[in-house]
Design a protein around this motif. Structure first.
Motif, PDB file in Angstrom:
ATOM      1  N   ASN A  96      -7.270   8.976  -4.230  1.00  0.00           N
ATOM      2  CA  ASN A  96      -6.086   8.563  -4.997  1.00  0.00           C
ATOM      3  C   ASN A  96      -6.248   7.145  -5.552  1.00  0.00           C
ATOM      4  O   ASN A  96      -5.282   6.497  -5.915  1.00  0.00           O
ATOM      5  CB  ASN A  96      -4.808   8.696  -4.169  1.00  0.00           C
ATOM      6  CG  ASN A  96      -4.794   7.776  -2.974  1.00  0.00           C
ATOM      7  OD1 ASN A  96      -5.748   7.039  -2.739  1.00  0.00           O
ATOM      8  ND2 ASN A  96      -3.708   7.787  -2.226  1.00  0.00           N
TER       9      ASN A  96
ATOM     10  N   ILE B 249      -1.016  10.257   0.630  1.00  0.00           N
ATOM     11  CA  ILE B 249      -1.748   9.947   1.851  1.00  0.00           C
ATOM     12  C   ILE B 249      -0.800   9.564   2.981  1.00  0.00           C
ATOM     13  O   ILE B 249       0.186   8.878   2.773  1.00  0.00           O
ATOM     14  CB  ILE B 249      -2.787   8.820   1.589  1.00  0.00           C
ATOM     15  CG1 ILE B 249      -3.628   8.554   2.831  1.00  0.00           C
ATOM     16  CG2 ILE B 249      -2.105   7.544   1.124  1.00  0.00           C
ATOM     17  CD1 ILE B 249      -4.907   7.798   2.562  1.00  0.00           C
TER      18      ILE B 249
ATOM     19  N   LEU C 114       2.485   1.713  -3.460  1.00  0.00           N
ATOM     20  CA  LEU C 114       1.513   2.163  -4.463  1.00  0.00           C
ATOM     21  C   LEU C 114       1.083   3.595  -4.205  1.00  0.00           C
ATOM     22  O   LEU C 114       0.919   4.388  -5.123  1.00  0.00           O
ATOM     23  CB  LEU C 114       0.278   1.246  -4.452  1.00  0.00           C
ATOM     24  CG  LEU C 114       0.484  -0.161  -4.990  1.00  0.00           C
ATOM     25  CD1 LEU C 114      -0.737  -1.022  -4.695  1.00  0.00           C
ATOM     26  CD2 LEU C 114       0.751  -0.126  -6.484  1.00  0.00           C
ATOM     27  N   SER C 115       0.925   3.936  -2.912  1.00  0.00           N
ATOM     28  CA  SER C 115       0.438   5.274  -2.601  1.00  0.00           C
ATOM     29  C   SER C 115       1.500   6.329  -2.911  1.00  0.00           C
ATOM     30  O   SER C 115       1.187   7.508  -2.999  1.00  0.00           O
ATOM     31  CB  SER C 115       0.010   5.368  -1.133  1.00  0.00           C
ATOM     32  OG  SER C 115       1.138   5.420  -0.300  1.00  0.00           O
ATOM     33  N   LEU C 116       2.756   5.900  -3.072  1.00  0.00           N
ATOM     34  CA  LEU C 116       3.788   6.859  -3.466  1.00  0.00           C
ATOM     35  C   LEU C 116       3.881   6.965  -4.979  1.00  0.00           C
ATOM     36  O   LEU C 116       4.781   7.600  -5.516  1.00  0.00           O
ATOM     37  CB  LEU C 116       5.144   6.431  -2.899  1.00  0.00           C
ATOM     38  CG  LEU C 116       5.290   6.592  -1.377  1.00  0.00           C
ATOM     39  CD1 LEU C 116       6.538   5.912  -0.886  1.00  0.00           C
ATOM     40  CD2 LEU C 116       5.292   8.060  -0.997  1.00  0.00           C
ATOM     41  N   GLY C 117       2.958   6.317  -5.688  1.00  0.00           N
ATOM     42  CA  GLY C 117       2.928   6.447  -7.136  1.00  0.00           C
ATOM     43  C   GLY C 117       3.746   5.396  -7.864  1.00  0.00           C
ATOM     44  O   GLY C 117       3.967   5.513  -9.062  1.00  0.00           O
TER      45      GLY C 117
ATOM     46  N   LEU D 149      -6.751   4.319  -4.296  1.00  0.00           N
ATOM     47  CA  LEU D 149      -6.233   3.128  -3.609  1.00  0.00           C
ATOM     48  C   LEU D 149      -7.365   2.111  -3.447  1.00  0.00           C
ATOM     49  O   LEU D 149      -7.129   0.920  -3.322  1.00  0.00           O
ATOM     50  CB  LEU D 149      -5.673   3.492  -2.228  1.00  0.00           C
ATOM     51  CG  LEU D 149      -4.211   3.928  -2.161  1.00  0.00           C
ATOM     52  CD1 LEU D 149      -3.815   4.217  -0.734  1.00  0.00           C
ATOM     53  CD2 LEU D 149      -3.290   2.889  -2.773  1.00  0.00           C
TER      54      LEU D 149
ATOM     55  N   ILE E 157       0.838  -1.199   0.000  1.00  0.00           N
ATOM     56  CA  ILE E 157       0.000   0.000   0.000  1.00  0.00           C
ATOM     57  C   ILE E 157       0.874   1.249   0.000  1.00  0.00           C
ATOM     58  O   ILE E 157       0.622   2.199  -0.749  1.00  0.00           O
ATOM     59  CB  ILE E 157      -0.912   0.007   1.240  1.00  0.00           C
ATOM     60  CG1 ILE E 157      -1.716  -1.280   1.295  1.00  0.00           C
ATOM     61  CG2 ILE E 157      -1.779   1.252   1.272  1.00  0.00           C
ATOM     62  CD1 ILE E 157      -3.130  -1.181   0.860  1.00  0.00           C
TER      63      ILE E 157
ATOM     64  N   ARG F 201      -1.561   9.183  -7.980  1.00  0.00           N
ATOM     65  CA  ARG F 201      -1.151   8.885  -6.599  1.00  0.00           C
ATOM     66  C   ARG F 201       0.053   9.703  -6.174  1.00  0.00           C
ATOM     67  O   ARG F 201       0.267   9.941  -4.997  1.00  0.00           O
ATOM     68  CB  ARG F 201      -0.866   7.390  -6.457  1.00  0.00           C
ATOM     69  CG  ARG F 201      -2.152   6.584  -6.471  1.00  0.00           C
ATOM     70  CD  ARG F 201      -1.908   5.113  -6.272  1.00  0.00           C
ATOM     71  NE  ARG F 201      -3.155   4.383  -6.515  1.00  0.00           N
ATOM     72  CZ  ARG F 201      -3.212   3.158  -7.014  1.00  0.00           C
ATOM     73  NH1 ARG F 201      -2.093   2.518  -7.310  1.00  0.00           N
ATOM     74  NH2 ARG F 201      -4.363   2.566  -7.192  1.00  0.00           N
ATOM     75  N   ARG F 202       0.864  10.113  -7.140  1.00  0.00           N
ATOM     76  CA  ARG F 202       1.958  11.030  -6.813  1.00  0.00           C
ATOM     77  C   ARG F 202       1.417  12.387  -6.415  1.00  0.00           C
ATOM     78  O   ARG F 202       1.926  13.022  -5.502  1.00  0.00           O
ATOM     79  CB  ARG F 202       2.819  11.245  -8.054  1.00  0.00           C
ATOM     80  CG  ARG F 202       4.039  10.408  -8.090  1.00  0.00           C
ATOM     81  CD  ARG F 202       4.783  10.739  -9.354  1.00  0.00           C
ATOM     82  NE  ARG F 202       5.757  11.788  -9.127  1.00  0.00           N
ATOM     83  CZ  ARG F 202       6.669  12.113 -10.031  1.00  0.00           C
ATOM     84  NH1 ARG F 202       6.687  11.494 -11.196  1.00  0.00           N
ATOM     85  NH2 ARG F 202       7.542  13.045  -9.772  1.00  0.00           N
TER      86      ARG F 202
END
Lengths: 294, 281, 252
Positions: free
Chosen positions: C54, C90, B168-171, C56, B165, C85-86
């Motif tokens: 974003n 979060i 992924l959340s950092l792109g 997720l 997670i 997401r960049r």
């Protein structure tokens, strides 16, 4: 999107296709195994009807005309497997209960390592030891002309089934929720009553799966059984006679066959029989394991 | 009968069962070690067999087994790890993933001699690789595939969800996430499974019977299309097929094979232990 | 007063997990460079909303949605999910440091986006750590495991890690729920500083925290938007009785 990202995305697309292909590779391989067994083996049935193949009493592959009845081989496999099951199931389940429920933690680790060690010994080494140490004992105890008998095979194979039975049954026993034990103990049951009536009872499906997988391993076992059972392709009348199993027949005779000939096809046909038997056993065992998890 | 007496008897019986499993293992090991040690010296390990295998060493068999095992791993590890990645990271609970899992269970249960038949049918004959190191390695590789897949799956599943997670959340893309945040942490588990697979492949005889193994070939293979001797098959041959082999040569061969397999298993156990101790999540 | 620039626009947005609606027909706008706080009891749909912003949520198999979310007037369904997401980062309730060094944790995002130069990465790491007020505490041990940091430090590390990918929007999902009062104060301080350059969404079930840092506050209950107003107004003269009850601690 910059070119760097574009190249990366193309690369990832290819990798992800590759992952998918590898993912379904197991299905492809199972299908290929079955397909190649059929391809090489089915030609036998142009000459020999299926019912003769399975029920005829004579396996004389190199006489003229050859006879391809695998009944003696099936009975050989059944006899050895049944013997191995009679020995390994009670001992295996018993030691699984001991290791999972009774042994103190340190002893438990050592015993588990011992079981893993047994699983690691190559089957040809077990066969070698069985041939050299066990067979002479059987020969002298029962006063037989040879010690290479179905009984020697059953005892040897029992040891090969035990690691499977012990480790899978132990998993199933350990997976029984703690509350069951606590409730039983709280109602005044002894440790043994709890272990036998509650824990073993609750773990039945897993233990059944363990037994099935153990038997699956025994039916498919080749080298050890070939080295200790004496390899006589006759319908056995006693467990003290030499027998020949399905697996040993394939392993022993394939080297002498003419590629594409009847004998060659017959050995592949035996492969089909083995494949179907183990497929059914493993599939059923897997169903039971899933039942336990739910 | 007194319940406690009953319990005592029951526990003793179960303990006896456990002894019946473990003591024979120790006996087997002891016999092979004691009787085999006398055969092993430098020349036994480094020379080719002579005089119909009655004398000389077993070097070609050792080397052949190493080649086969190496080939099997080169084939099975990438395929097995990718397959595990598919199951853990990509597939959803559906018919296809259930079918894949069923296939893996069945691959694990297929008798080794059936793998031998399959290898003969597909690699030796259909692809015309002949009886060769290539055919034998591929056959062994397919046989250990379920071991590698299962170990890799467990290793991947033990990596916490939060790592994925966060990445992924950092792109990061899905593959980047797997490559940088999942695989490195699953590596020790995958390695353990690989070594166990190596041990399994090193000891198997039936799959190599018709695909590569040579009865008596006192020279070293020079390419992957050559036949080769192999330790387990050599032990089978000198125990059952050739009369008059001195006993200590047979025990010595068994000991070398056993040591190879046990050392691989020991390495896997130590690695697993070290990994569990160091794991911080 | 100039009309504020709209950064995020949520239109008729509903979220379902299987049959259960987690968020019902939400409509609201979030302005550029404000701290937008969302309050409400557990299961009111706050975190679900963040995870939709974003995308997720795309990872949850049972997730379904209706309606749209626009960021800078672009529907996020049409955006490249990685760059989305960049842009929309979060910070989770629990700090999740990766099992890497402090340096590698912060360099993780930039590396994934193709930055390889050592000196460039070093600059990004330092900048992120400074902005998250962690630089002075860790500058001498950047190569030690991030797992060794204290809880509060780990949470600021996660903020620094996000700043390193240069987001536009930063979402905080109850970022101080596991922290002591002093660490909480430091994180809140950081929030106020960050507001100058980023749009901030703060989900919290700590009502006092919303009052301290929020510019505007939305109150969600059972997946519905009950009330949205300037934070001061919401806290002093709630229009809806349920808001008042929640703020005064009658439930929640």
């Amino acid at each position: 999107m910059d070119t760097h990202t574009k190249i990366r995305k193309i690369k990832e697309f290819i990798i992800e296709r590759l992952i998918f292909l590898s993912g379904i590779m197991s299905i492809i391989i199972v299908a290929l195994i079955f397909a190649f067994l059929l391809k090489e083996g089915l030609t036998l049935f142009w000459q020999v009807p299926l019912s003769d193949f399975i029920f005829a009493r004579n396996w004389y592959p190199i006489s003229d005309p050859p006879q391809f009845g695998i009944l003696p081989l099936i009975l050989g496999s059944v006899l050895v497997t049944a013997g191995a099951a009679v020995i390994s199931v009670p001992i295996g389940i018993g030691s699984a209960l001991f290791i999972a429920e009774i042994a103190p933690p340190k002893t438990k680790e050592i015993m588990k390592a011992g079981v893993e060690l047994l699983a690691a010994i190559p089957s040809v080494v077990i066969g070698f030891i069985g041939m050299i140490t066990l067979a002479p004992i059987i020969k002298s105890v029962f006063g037989l002309p040879t010690g290479l008998t179905a009984l020697s095979g059953a005892i040897t194979l029992a040891f090969m089934a035990m690691p499977t039975i012990v480790s899978i049954a132990e998993d199933a026993i350990t997976a029984v929720p703690r509350q069951y034990r606590e409730a039983a103990i709280a109602m005044g049951a002894t440790k043994w009553q709890t272990t036998w009536r509650i824990v073993a009872y609750a773990a039945r499906p897993g233990m059944l799966a363990a037994v099935m997988l153990g038997i699956g391993r025994v039916i498919g076992e080749t080298m050890a059984v070939m080295m200790v059972t004496g390899n006589a392709a006759l319908i056995p009348h006693s467990i003290l006679q030499p027998v020949r199993t399905l697996t040993a027949t394939v392993a022993a005779e394939m080297g002498e066959t003419v590629q594409g000939g009847e004998h060659y096809a017959a050995l592949f046909a035996i492969g089909i029989v083995l494949f179907i038997i183990t497929f059914l056993i493993n599939g059923a065992a897997d169903l039971y394991l899933h039942k336990t998890k739910k | 009968m007194n319940v406690y007496l009953k319990q005592k008897i029951a526990f003793s019986v179960l303990f006896l069962c456990t002894l019946l499993v473990i003591v024979p293992v120790l006996v087997i090991l002891a016999i092979i070690f004691v009787k085999g040690m006398s055969a092993i010296d430098i020349s036994f390990l480094t020379e080719v067999p002579i005089k119909g295998m009655k004398e000389g060493g077993i070097f070609p068999a050792i080397l052949g087994t190493l080649y086969l095992v190496l080939g099997a791993v080169l084939f099975a590890v990438p395929l097995g790890v990718l397959s595990a990645i598919y199951l853990v990271e990509y597939s959803r609970e559906n018919f296809l993933s259930r079918l894949v899992k069923l296939a893996i269970v069945n691959l694990a249960g297929v008798p080794s001699v059936v793998y031998g038949l399959f290898g003969l049918g597909i690699f030796v004959l259909y692809f015309e690789f002949g009886a060769s190191i290539l055919s034998g390695s591929l056959t062994l590789g397919i046989m250990i595939l379920p071991v590698i897949i299962t170990a890799s799956r467990e290793a991947l599943e033990s990596v916490p969800k939060s790592f994925r997670i966060v990445s992924l959340s950092l792109g990061a893309s899905k593959w980047q996430t797997i490559r940088h945040s999942v695989l490195p942490h699953a590596l020790p588990g995958i390695l353990t499974g690989t070594i166990l697979g190596l041990g399994r492949a090193a000891g198997e005889t039936a799959p190599i019977l018709f695909t590569v193994a040579a009865f008596y070939l006192p020279k070293l293979p020079t390419s992957i299309f050559d036949q080769t001797m192999a330790l387990p098959y050599h032990l089978y041959v000198i125990s059952t097929q050739v009369p008059g082999i001195p006993e200590n040569v047979r025990y010595g061969t068994a000991l070398v094979l056993l040591l190879l397999v046990l050392l691989l298993n020991l390495a896997a156990i130590i690695l697993r232990y070290q990994f569990r101790k160091r794991k911080r999540w | 007063m100039v009309a504020p620039e709209i950064k995020i626009s949520i239109k008729d947005f509903s979220i379902y997990y299987g049959e259960n609606a987690a968020l019902k027909n939400l409509n609201l706008d979030i302005y550029k460079n404000e701290i937008f706080t969302i309050i409400g009891p557990a299961n009111s749909g706050k975190s679900s909303l963040l995870q939709s912003l974003n995308r997720l949520n795309d990872l949850t198999p049972s997730y379904k949605k209706e309606g749209s979310i626009f960021i800078d007037n672009e529907d996020i369904d049409n955006a490249d999910v990685e760059s989305l997401r960049r842009r929309v980062s979060i910070v989770f309730a629990l700090p999740f440091p990766l099992p890497l060094s402090i340096f590698d944790n912060i360099a993780y995002g930039p590396r994934m986006h193709g930055i390889k130069s050592k000196s460039k990465l070093a600059k990004i790491v330092e900048k992120g750590l400074r902005e998250a007020y962690l630089w002075d505490e860790v500058k001498d041990r950047l190569d030690t495991p991030a797992m060794n940091l204290s809880g509060g430090q780990q949470q600021r590390l996660c903020i620094a890690r996000i700043l390193a990918v240069e987001p536009e929007i930063i979402m905080f999902d109850e970022p101080t729920s596991g922290l002591d009062p002093i660490s909480t104060a430091r994180v809140e301080e950081t929030l106020r500083e960050l507001k100058e350059r980023y749009t901030i969404i703060l989900v919290t079930n700590n009502v006092a925290q919303a009052a301290r840092v929020g510019d505007r506050t939305a109150f969600l209950l059972m997946g519905e938007l009950i009330e949205l107003n300037d934070t001061k107004r919401l806290f002093t003269m709630a229009q809806d009785k349920r808001t008042d009850d929640y703020l005064t601690g009658k439930f929640g």
